[in-house]
Design a protein around this motif. Structure first.
Motif, PDB file in Angstrom:
ATOM      1  N   MET A   1       7.187   8.215  -5.953  1.00 41.17           N
ATOM      2  CA  MET A   1       7.797   8.090  -7.330  1.00 41.17           C
ATOM      3  C   MET A   1       9.252   8.138  -7.424  1.00 41.17           C
TER       4      MET A   1
ATOM      5  N   LYS B   1       5.827   0.438 -10.940  1.00 36.16           N
ATOM      6  CA  LYS B   1       5.392   1.629 -10.239  1.00 36.16           C
ATOM      7  C   LYS B   1       5.480   3.066 -11.005  1.00 36.16           C
ATOM      8  N   PRO B   2       4.813   4.311 -10.638  1.00 32.95           N
ATOM      9  CA  PRO B   2       4.940   5.422 -11.380  1.00 32.95           C
ATOM     10  C   PRO B   2       6.288   6.060 -11.248  1.00 32.95           C
ATOM     11  N   THR B   3       7.001   6.201 -12.540  1.00 36.42           N
ATOM     12  CA  THR B   3       8.337   6.784 -12.644  1.00 36.42           C
ATOM     13  C   THR B   3       8.398   7.830 -13.320  1.00 36.42           C
TER      14      THR B   3
ATOM     15  N   SER C   1      -2.447  12.893 -14.558  1.00 40.98           N
ATOM     16  CA  SER C   1      -2.519  11.675 -13.396  1.00 40.98           C
ATOM     17  C   SER C   1      -2.813  10.477 -14.053  1.00 40.98           C
TER      18      SER C   1
ATOM     19  N   TYR D   1      -0.517   8.004 -15.254  1.00 37.66           N
ATOM     20  CA  TYR D   1       0.296   7.257 -16.058  1.00 37.66           C
ATOM     21  C   TYR D   1       1.323   6.649 -15.211  1.00 37.66           C
ATOM     22  N   GLN D   2       1.910   5.451 -15.929  1.00 43.47           N
ATOM     23  CA  GLN D   2       3.142   4.840 -15.383  1.00 43.47           C
ATOM     24  C   GLN D   2       4.367   5.332 -15.478  1.00 43.47           C
TER      25      GLN D   2
ATOM     26  N   TYR E   1       6.498   8.876 -16.915  1.00 43.19           N
ATOM     27  CA  TYR E   1       6.581  10.336 -17.432  1.00 43.19           C
ATOM     28  C   TYR E   1       7.921  10.449 -17.997  1.00 43.19           C
TER      29      TYR E   1
END
Length: 439
Positions: free
Chosen positions: A1, A29-31, A172, A174-175, A177
C-alpha cells in the motif's frame, strides 16, 4: 500500500479536490490518503479561538457564520447528486454548530486544539463523499483513533502501529482509506496536534506503521530544488536525496519539508517521494537511505538568524565554561543552530529571539557579549565527508566575494554552513548555484 499526503492548497477548492481524487484513484491499488484542511481554514479556526480567548463570542460567531457560508457554497460545484449535497451539508452544519458550542463555555488551550482540528475533519469528509458519489470504494478513518503522542509530546510509535493496523483490519477491502493529517490525541486522551511537520509527519508515521511501499508528499512544486526558486534563477528539482541530506536542507530553510517528518520513514527504510499536484507525471524527488558519493546536491537558506559572540580570555580555557554557556540557552529553551570556538571566544546562532535580552544578560557574567541581527545561514548539502578532498573548497570559493561571519564544517558529513548578512543572501545563493550546478 502507498501513502499519499496532500496539503491545504491541494484541496483548497472543489476543483482541486476533484483533481486530488483523480490522482489517488488512478493506480487502482489500495491507497492510504492523508489530507490537510482546505487552505485558509486553519487560520480561520485560530481566529475563532482568538475571539473566544478574548471573551468575544459575537466576533467568534460571525467568523463561524462566514466559514459555514464558504463551505456550503462549495457543494454545488463538488457534487452532482442531491443525496451527497445534502449529506455533506448536514455534516458542515453539524461541524459549525460544534464550533458554536465553544462560545458558551470556559475557553482554554484544550478547547483551542479541538477547534483547530476541525479543518481536517471537514476536508476529509468532503473528499470521501465525492469519491463515494463517483462509485469509488472509499472509507473515512478518524486519526484520533490511532494517532497518539506520549508524555513527552513525541509520537507513540508502538501505539500507532498497533491501533492503525487493527483499524485497517476492521476496514479491509477498500480501495481508498482517507484520514486527517496533523491531529492526534495526547497521552491524556485530549485532542492535540503533531505540531512539527503537521500532515507530513502524519503521513510518515502512517507509512512506517503499515510498512508502506512508498510515502508520497504532494505539494505545488516538483520536488526539492537545488536552490531557492524564489530567489535564484534556473533552479532544478533534485531527483534523489539521502534522508540525512533531506533533513539538513529542511532544517536550514527548504520549506517543502519539515526536518522531523521524514524520521519515521528513514528508520523504517521506506522511501519518501515529493510530487507536484500541478504536474503529476513529473518525477519529483525521491528521498531514501542511498547516498550518491562525490556529489553536492543542493543549497538552502535560513533567514532571521541572530549571532551571539561571547569573548572571555579568562574563562574560555576554564573547566565548565562551555557548559555554563549552553545551560543559559537551555534554561530559556532556545536552540542553537551553529557554533564556532576560538582560543578566546565562542560564537553561536539562534533563530528564536524571544529571550534574547535575558540570554545576553546572563552571558555577560562570563565575558564580553556582542550581538549581530538580520543574519542568514547558507547551507550547502551533499556528500561532504572530510575524505572528499577539495569539496569544501568548491563551496568556499563560491563565497569569496561575500562577507562571511561564521563557517561550520565537520559537524555532519552532509553539510557546510556559512553565516552571512541577510542583505547578501541573494548574491550568495546565486554565486553558489553558478559554481556548484553549472552544466
Amino acid at each position: 500500500m502507498e501513502v499519499m499526503k496532500f496539503g491545504g492548497t491541494s484541496v483548497g477548492t472543489p476543483q482541486r479536490m476533484k483533481e486530488v481524487s483523480e490522482l489517488i484513484t488512478r493506480s487502482g491499488k489500495p491507497t492510504f490518503v492523508v489530507l490537510s484542511a482546505m487552505s485558509g481554514t486553519t487560520n480561520t479556526l485560530i481566529e475563532i479561538a482568538d475571539y473566544l480567548y478574548k471573551k468575544n463570542p459575537e466576533g467568534a460567531n460571525e467568523v463561524i457564520n462566514n466559514l459555514e457560508r464558504k463551505y456550503l457554497g462549495h457543494l454545488d460545484e463538488l457534487y452532482s447528486t442531491e443525496e451527497y449535497k445534502q449529506k455533506t451539508k448536514d455534516f458542515i452544519l453539524e461541524e459549525c454548530n460544534y464550533l458554536r458550542s465553544f462560545t458558551k463555555d470556559l475557553f482554554t488551550s484544550f478547547e483551542e486544539k479541538a477547534i483547530v482540528a476541525q479543518g481536517e475533519f471537514i476536508s476529509t469528509n468532503m473528499v470521501v463523499n465525492y469519491l463515494l458519489e463517483k462509485g469509488i470504494k472509499a472509507v473515512l478513518l478518524n486519526s484520533l483513533d490511532f494517532m497518539r503522542t506520549d508524555k513527552n509530546a513525541e509520537p507513540d510509535l508502538q501505539f500507532i502501529r498497533t491501533k492503525l493496523n487493527a483499524v485497517l483490519a476492521e476496514n479491509s477491502g477498500y480501495q481508498i482509506y482517507i484520514a486527517q493529517g496533523f491531529v492526534c490525541k495526547n497521552a491524556y486522551d485530549e485532542i492535540d496536534n503533531l505540531q512539527r511537520g503537521g500532515s507530513d509527519y502524519t503521513a510518515s508515521l502512517v507509512g512506517a506503521a503499515i510498512n508502506a511501499e512508498e510515502i508520497q508528499i504532494w505539494t505545488d512544486i516538483d520536488g526539492m530544488h537545488n536552490n531557492d526558486p524564489r530567489v535564484v534563477d534556473n533552479t532544478e528539482a533534485v531527483r534523489q536525496l539521502n534522508f540525512e541530506e533531506a533533513s539538513e536542507l529542511a532544517y536550514f530553510g527548504a520549506k517543502i519539508l519539515h526536518p522531523t517528518c521524514v524520521q519515521p520513514a528513514k528508520y523504517s527504510g521506506i522511501p519518501v517521494r515529493l510530487k507536484n499536484t500541478m504536474e503529476p507525471d513529473a518525477e519529483g524527488t525521491i528521498i531514501n537511505n542511498e547516498l550518491v558519493r562525490g556529489k553536492i546536491k543542493a543549497v538552502a537558506a535560513k533567514d532571521k538568524i541572530t549571532a551571539i559572540k561571547i569573548k572571555s580570555s579568562r574563562m574560555l580555557g576554564a573547566s565548565g565554561f562551555l557548559r555554563k554557556v549552553f545551560e543559559i540557552f537551555e534554561s530559556y529553551q532556545t536552540p542553537i543552530d551553529m557554533i564556532t570556538t576560538s582560543e578566546v571566544g565562542v560564537s553561536m546562532t539562534i533563530e528564536s529571539v524571544t529571550h534574547l535580552e535575558e540570554i545576553v544578560t546572563e552571558l555577560k557574567k562570563y565575558g564580553t557579549v556582542t550581538v549581530d541581527s538580520d543574519m542568514c545561514i547558507i547551507c550547502v548539502v551533499g556528500d561532504l565527508d572530510w575524505n572528499n578532498i577539495g569539496f569544501e573548497t568548491i563551496a568556499t570559493d563560491a563565497m569569496k566575494n561575500i562577507p562571511v561571519r561564521m563557517i561550520s564544517y565537520g559537524g555532519s558529513n552532509y553539510n557546510i554552513s556559512f553565516l552571512i548578512k541577510e542583505s547578501d543572501k541573494k548574491a550568495a545563493l546565486q554565486s553558489l548555484s553558478n559554481q556548484l550546478f553549472k552544466h
